[in-house]
Design an enzyme around this catalytic site. Sequence first.
Site, short mmCIF file in Angstrom:
data_model
loop_
_atom_site.label_atom_id
_atom_site.label_comp_id
_atom_site.label_asym_id
_atom_site.label_seq_id
_atom_site.Cartn_x
_atom_site.Cartn_y
_atom_site.Cartn_z
N ARG A 106 5.53 -11.17 2.12
CA ARG A 106 5.65 -10.24 2.69
C ARG A 106 6.84 -10.29 3.72
NH1 ARG A 106 1.50 -8.29 7.22
NH2 ARG A 106 0.48 -6.95 5.49
N HIS A 133 3.57 -1.28 0.19
CA HIS A 133 2.32 -2.34 0.60
C HIS A 133 1.25 -1.68 -0.62
CE1 HIS A 133 -0.08 -4.60 2.61
NE2 HIS A 133 -0.18 -4.56 3.83
N GLN A 136 -2.32 -2.78 0.04
CA GLN A 136 -3.12 -2.18 0.50
C GLN A 136 -3.47 -0.29 -0.12
OE1 GLN A 136 -3.94 -2.42 3.94
NE2 GLN A 136 -5.78 -1.15 3.06
N ASP A 222 -1.47 5.70 9.82
CA ASP A 222 -0.54 4.58 10.19
C ASP A 222 -0.54 4.49 10.93
OD1 ASP A 222 0.15 1.82 9.53
OD2 ASP A 222 1.32 2.45 7.81
N CYS A 262 -4.97 1.35 7.33
CA CYS A 262 -4.59 0.02 6.87
C CYS A 262 -5.39 -1.30 8.07
CB CYS A 262 -3.37 -0.20 5.99
SG CYS A 262 -2.26 0.11 7.40
N ARG A 290 -9.69 -5.75 0.27
CA ARG A 290 -8.05 -5.99 -0.01
C ARG A 290 -8.40 -7.98 -0.69
NH1 ARG A 290 -3.71 -5.64 3.56
NH2 ARG A 290 -3.22 -7.41 1.97
N1 NVA Z 1 3.10 0.15 8.48
C1 NVA Z 1 2.58 -0.76 9.06
C2 NVA Z 1 1.56 -1.46 7.99
C3 NVA Z 1 0.82 -3.06 8.56
C4 NVA Z 1 0.06 -3.44 7.72
C5 NVA Z 1 4.06 -2.84 8.65
O1 NVA Z 1 4.61 -2.03 7.52
O2 NVA Z 1 4.34 -3.56 10.45
N1 CP Z 2 -3.21 -3.63 6.60
C1 CP Z 2 -2.84 -4.98 6.77
O1 CP Z 2 -2.03 -5.62 5.65
O2 CP Z 2 -2.85 -5.52 7.12
P1 CP Z 2 -2.41 -7.18 8.11
O3 CP Z 2 -0.43 -6.69 8.77
O4 CP Z 2 -3.10 -8.02 9.35
O5 CP Z 2 -2.26 -8.25 6.74
#
Ligand code: NVA
Ligand code: CP
Length: 307
Positions: A106, A133, A136, A222, A262, A290
């Site tokens: 990540r 992502h 997801q 989101d 998500c 997930r």
């Molecule tokens: N769009 C959000 C998703 C978090 C799971 C982010 O990138 O922070």
């Molecule tokens: N939806 C998702 O990826 O959640 P986290 O940021 O908690 O991993």
Amino acid sequence: MSDPIRHYLQFSDLNAADYAYLFGRAALIKKKFKAYEKHQPLTDRTLAMIFEKASTRTRVSFEAGMYQLGGSVVNLTTEGSQMGRAEPIEDSAKVISRMVDLVMIRTFEQTKIERFAQHSRVPVINGLTNEFHPCQILADVFTFIEHRGSIAGKTVAWVGDGNNMANTWLQASEILGFKVHVSTPRGYEVDQSIAGIRSPDSYRVFSDPLQACAGADLVTTDVWTSMGFEAENAARQTAFTDWCVDEDMMRAAKPDALFMHCLPAHRGEEVTAEVIDGPQSVVWDEAENRMHVQKALMEYLLLGRLA
Ligand code: NVA
Ligand code: CP
């Protein structure tokens, strides 16, 4: 010559046939999990997880999932590793991938995970970047199928930021044959070239979020401010005020429309409590799934198609 390494860096790394296999496999793996039946094809395999941003779901789903598959997990963060002290990503990739069988990352820019993958001896999975992502959306489409059957020919309404989730929905729509109605505030639009889609045929842009929801089979949103964009938070709070999924939007959608997010969610910002905690919301199934889809994905990247 050995087979090329199969990475999962964006949704378009797999095709429709791969997804059909993965959704079937995830259903089987989920059924076995619910029945407390052991499923351990990855005994003695190790997954390294690298988190350069916070996580709850991704961390738990990959870690629990890998142990359930019979493997083990190493968890790394930017601050706790030499990556936070400017060790080149290429060097990190060469070292880590000599010791483990699979890597989940990540991070921020998609180019960073691509550079890691180029220097990795083992498959690399995108656990979220600024641009995408894919794990997801894998879970989201699986969740849709569980509740409503095939997503082909259906309409997904995206209400909110033109972010990593929106980009990945667009990629998925081209591969799996559904439409996306996208509504974002001005200045936060999706960018087809960043989303990496071939044509504008699978999506339609709406300035009014209510119109985007009209007739949709799934309404999804989101957070207004994604990780890494915190400096824009104040401006975004103003710009996104009308992009809150509420009961009017759900009424505009099909009567049996689902709501997905998500997570993590901010009730009263991108979604009302009535919607996310209401009867059309499937966010908890989405979160749980997930783990099941990622178990199928890890198994597939390491062992290919089984049975
Ligand atoms: N769009 C959000 C998703 C978090 C799971 C982010 O990138 O922070
Ligand atoms: N939806 C998702 O990826 O959640 P986290 O940021 O908690 O991993």
